[in-house]
Structure formats: C-alpha cells, structure tokens
Design a protein around this motif. Sequence first.
Motif, PDB file in Angstrom:
ATOM      1  N   HIS A 194       0.840  -1.210   0.000  1.00  0.00           N
ATOM      2  CA  HIS A 194       0.000   0.000   0.000  1.00  0.00           C
ATOM      3  C   HIS A 194       0.870   1.252   0.000  1.00  0.00           C
ATOM      4  N   ASP A 195       1.900   1.271  -0.859  1.00  0.00           N
ATOM      5  CA  ASP A 195       2.806   2.410  -1.053  1.00  0.00           C
ATOM      6  C   ASP A 195       3.671   2.715   0.164  1.00  0.00           C
ATOM      7  N   ARG A 196       3.742   1.803   1.121  1.00  0.00           N
ATOM      8  CA  ARG A 196       4.602   1.976   2.280  1.00  0.00           C
ATOM      9  C   ARG A 196       5.773   1.011   2.188  1.00  0.00           C
ATOM     10  N   LEU A 197       6.990   1.511   2.354  1.00  0.00           N
ATOM     11  CA  LEU A 197       8.171   0.656   2.312  1.00  0.00           C
ATOM     12  C   LEU A 197       8.188  -0.242   3.543  1.00  0.00           C
ATOM     13  N   VAL A 198       8.158  -1.568   3.330  1.00  0.00           N
ATOM     14  CA  VAL A 198       8.139  -2.516   4.444  1.00  0.00           C
ATOM     15  C   VAL A 198       9.339  -3.449   4.420  1.00  0.00           C
ATOM     16  N   GLY A 199      10.188  -3.307   3.419  1.00  0.00           N
ATOM     17  CA  GLY A 199      11.382  -4.141   3.354  1.00  0.00           C
ATOM     18  C   GLY A 199      12.337  -3.590   2.325  1.00  0.00           C
ATOM     19  N   ALA A 200      13.615  -3.865   2.528  1.00  0.00           N
ATOM     20  CA  ALA A 200      14.625  -3.436   1.571  1.00  0.00           C
ATOM     21  C   ALA A 200      15.803  -4.383   1.642  1.00  0.00           C
ATOM     22  N   SER A 201      16.532  -4.470   0.540  1.00  0.00           N
ATOM     23  CA  SER A 201      17.685  -5.353   0.468  1.00  0.00           C
ATOM     24  C   SER A 201      18.754  -4.707  -0.391  1.00  0.00           C
ATOM     25  N   VAL A 202      20.003  -4.881   0.033  1.00  0.00           N
ATOM     26  CA  VAL A 202      21.141  -4.262  -0.644  1.00  0.00           C
ATOM     27  C   VAL A 202      22.205  -5.324  -0.861  1.00  0.00           C
ATOM     28  N   GLY A 203      22.689  -5.456  -2.092  1.00  0.00           N
ATOM     29  CA  GLY A 203      23.733  -6.423  -2.385  1.00  0.00           C
ATOM     30  C   GLY A 203      24.672  -5.907  -3.453  1.00  0.00           C
ATOM     31  N   PHE A 204      25.809  -6.571  -3.589  1.00  0.00           N
ATOM     32  CA  PHE A 204      26.788  -6.165  -4.599  1.00  0.00           C
ATOM     33  C   PHE A 204      27.414  -7.403  -5.229  1.00  0.00           C
ATOM     34  N   VAL A 205      27.791  -7.260  -6.478  1.00  0.00           N
ATOM     35  CA  VAL A 205      28.418  -8.364  -7.194  1.00  0.00           C
ATOM     36  C   VAL A 205      29.755  -8.665  -6.530  1.00  0.00           C
ATOM     37  N   ALA A 206      30.012  -9.966  -6.302  1.00  0.00           N
ATOM     38  CA  ALA A 206      31.163 -10.374  -5.511  1.00  0.00           C
ATOM     39  C   ALA A 206      32.030 -11.352  -6.298  1.00  0.00           C
ATOM     40  N   ALA A 207      33.191 -11.664  -5.744  1.00  0.00           N
ATOM     41  CA  ALA A 207      34.055 -12.670  -6.342  1.00  0.00           C
ATOM     42  C   ALA A 207      33.410 -14.049  -6.189  1.00  0.00           C
ATOM     43  N   ARG A 267      31.343 -12.285 -12.162  1.00  0.00           N
ATOM     44  CA  ARG A 267      30.224 -12.716 -13.005  1.00  0.00           C
ATOM     45  C   ARG A 267      29.568 -14.002 -12.536  1.00  0.00           C
ATOM     46  N   ARG A 268      29.762 -14.361 -11.257  1.00  0.00           N
ATOM     47  CA  ARG A 268      29.140 -15.597 -10.773  1.00  0.00           C
ATOM     48  C   ARG A 268      28.336 -15.417  -9.496  1.00  0.00           C
ATOM     49  N   ALA A 269      28.637 -14.406  -8.687  1.00  0.00           N
ATOM     50  CA  ALA A 269      28.026 -14.337  -7.354  1.00  0.00           C
ATOM     51  C   ALA A 269      27.552 -12.930  -7.017  1.00  0.00           C
ATOM     52  N   LEU A 270      26.470 -12.889  -6.239  1.00  0.00           N
ATOM     53  CA  LEU A 270      25.982 -11.654  -5.616  1.00  0.00           C
ATOM     54  C   LEU A 270      26.099 -11.832  -4.111  1.00  0.00           C
ATOM     55  N   HIS A 271      26.676 -10.843  -3.429  1.00  0.00           N
ATOM     56  CA  HIS A 271      26.687 -10.890  -1.963  1.00  0.00           C
ATOM     57  C   HIS A 271      25.595  -9.962  -1.450  1.00  0.00           C
ATOM     58  N   SER A 272      24.649 -10.525  -0.713  1.00  0.00           N
ATOM     59  CA  SER A 272      23.555  -9.758  -0.140  1.00  0.00           C
ATOM     60  C   SER A 272      24.013  -9.200   1.208  1.00  0.00           C
ATOM     61  N   HIS A 273      24.291  -7.918   1.246  1.00  0.00           N
ATOM     62  CA  HIS A 273      24.918  -7.325   2.426  1.00  0.00           C
ATOM     63  C   HIS A 273      23.933  -7.115   3.568  1.00  0.00           C
ATOM     64  N   ILE A 274      22.751  -6.603   3.260  1.00  0.00           N
ATOM     65  CA  ILE A 274      21.789  -6.321   4.326  1.00  0.00           C
ATOM     66  C   ILE A 274      20.373  -6.403   3.778  1.00  0.00           C
ATOM     67  N   THR A 275      19.498  -7.048   4.546  1.00  0.00           N
ATOM     68  CA  THR A 275      18.070  -7.121   4.223  1.00  0.00           C
ATOM     69  C   THR A 275      17.289  -6.928   5.515  1.00  0.00           C
ATOM     70  N   GLY A 276      16.289  -6.076   5.474  1.00  0.00           N
ATOM     71  CA  GLY A 276      15.454  -5.850   6.645  1.00  0.00           C
ATOM     72  C   GLY A 276      14.006  -5.694   6.247  1.00  0.00           C
ATOM     73  N   THR A 277      13.106  -6.243   7.060  1.00  0.00           N
ATOM     74  CA  THR A 277      11.673  -6.109   6.796  1.00  0.00           C
ATOM     75  C   THR A 277      10.949  -5.720   8.077  1.00  0.00           C
TER      76      THR A 277
END
Length: 274
Positions: free
Chosen positions: A59-72, A75-85
């Motif tokens: 309902h247009d309210r932010l209830v979760g977010a996730s941040v990640g970066f491509v890792a070693a 071209r094979r892995a994503l590291h998910s640094h932080i996720t909160g809900t």
Amino acid sequence: MSGPDEPDLRELHAIGEFEEVCRLFGGIWRPDPGGAPVTVEMLRALSHAGNYVAGAYLHDRLVGASVGFVAAPPRRALHSHITGTLTGRGVGFAMKLHQRKWALDRGLETITWTYDPLVRRNAHFNLAKLGARPEEYLPAFYGSMGDAINAGDESDRVLAVWCLTSPPVLAAVRREPSPVEIPPDAVTGLDDDGGRPVRGRTDAETVLVAVPGDIETLRVTDPAAARAWRLALREVLGGLLRDGARVTGFHDRSCYVVRRGARDERRGGEGREL
C-alpha cells in the motif's frame, strides 16, 4: 502484478527512495549515532554501479529493503549485504525470490550472505525455507557493532551460500517441504539445558547443534548466558565447519544438523560452489 495484500518488489534508483531505506533500517537496527548500516550516498553509488538495491512496498509503504553487490568470483556471485523487513506476510521470502530472479537474469549462479547463527528464526528461514547452506563460520566478523540488536555480543556470523539452481533451492522456490533426516546414531554436540549451553559429543557422523530459543532477549536478561552460547557455538559449530563437516539442515526450528563427509547436495543441479 502484485495483489492488494502482496508486496510490490522493485529496484530503487532515486535519492528519496534511498532515504526511505535508511529510515527503515534505522528503525529496525536502532544504531548508535554514526553507526547506520548503510548511508544514502552508499546506496546511490551501489545502485548507479549496477548493484542490487531493492524495496518491498505494501500500500505504497516501504516494508522491506535489500542491498547487495556483485562479488568474487567475477560474473558468478551476488553478496547480499543487508536485508530488513518490518512485517510478516511473506515479505522476506518475496524479497529473496526477487533477488534470485535479479541474479539469474544477470547470469549469476549464487547469492551469499552472512547471518548470526544464534538467531533461530534466521537459521530456520535461511536453511529450511530458502534451501541455503552455511559454508564458513566467521568469528567476530564485523567487530564491535553498536546497535540495539547486536550490542553487547560479538558479531560472529556464518556465510550462507544459496546455489540458485541446486535441487534444495528449486524445491524451496516451489515451496516444497524438505524434511531433515536424523539418523538414529546422531549425537548432540550442543544442547540447551534450561537456557544454558551444554557441550556434548562431536565424534559421530551426524551431530546436532542446538541454539537458544531467543538469543536477542537473552542478551538483555542474561548477558552471561548469551556470551556462553556464543562461545559454545563458536567452538562446536565453528569447529565442525572448520574440520570439513557440512550443515545439511535445521531441525525442528531448534538445531543445526551437521554431517561429517556429507555429499555436497548443492551439486547435481546447475549451481556450483563459490
């Protein structure tokens, strides 16, 4: 298209959106001044460089977010640094599915993240619901953390590896239950005796490693017991992983199932190890 009671998942690119994310994370972790887990500037840089910054809206309210970066490796892995809900309603699971699709669309094979192995609900979510597997025990990984969740405890973490097309993950995505088999000769390497850790045997093929019911409350009500759990888990689970054993599941929402010489169940699909 999301239904009225389903989260709307999307990548974020605007400064106002990043400010929302920082407020959300601040409300969850309640960090000391200057100790925010991410900043608006960092989110801007990560997003602009093509990394993963996404939000979940109800309902247009932010209830979760996730941040990640491509890792070693490249071209094979994503590291998910932080996720909160903020809420249940399957927001966390929906965010991981969104993250998985994002990674697969870019040709990535695995997603990794760290979590506190003492937190039962996180262990159950990561292992039982997602099909991820802990691969490495990392003592005091983040050093001293000044926030309401971690303050007063050492920041031990395990590295969870999510092989995106492996059989356990494909089953999890289909929401198929995958019960953990406990052989009759399994031994208890760490048990909960009235809120206190009790070390046992670790010399069998299958070892059960318990965690407390609510470590976050224990840190406030009985810091000595919380520290005893930290050190015991570091010794038992950390020692088993260091010696080459593998975690094969999380049983009854209460204990890790660890097997020596276990076949790597992540193999057999298209996913590969890091």
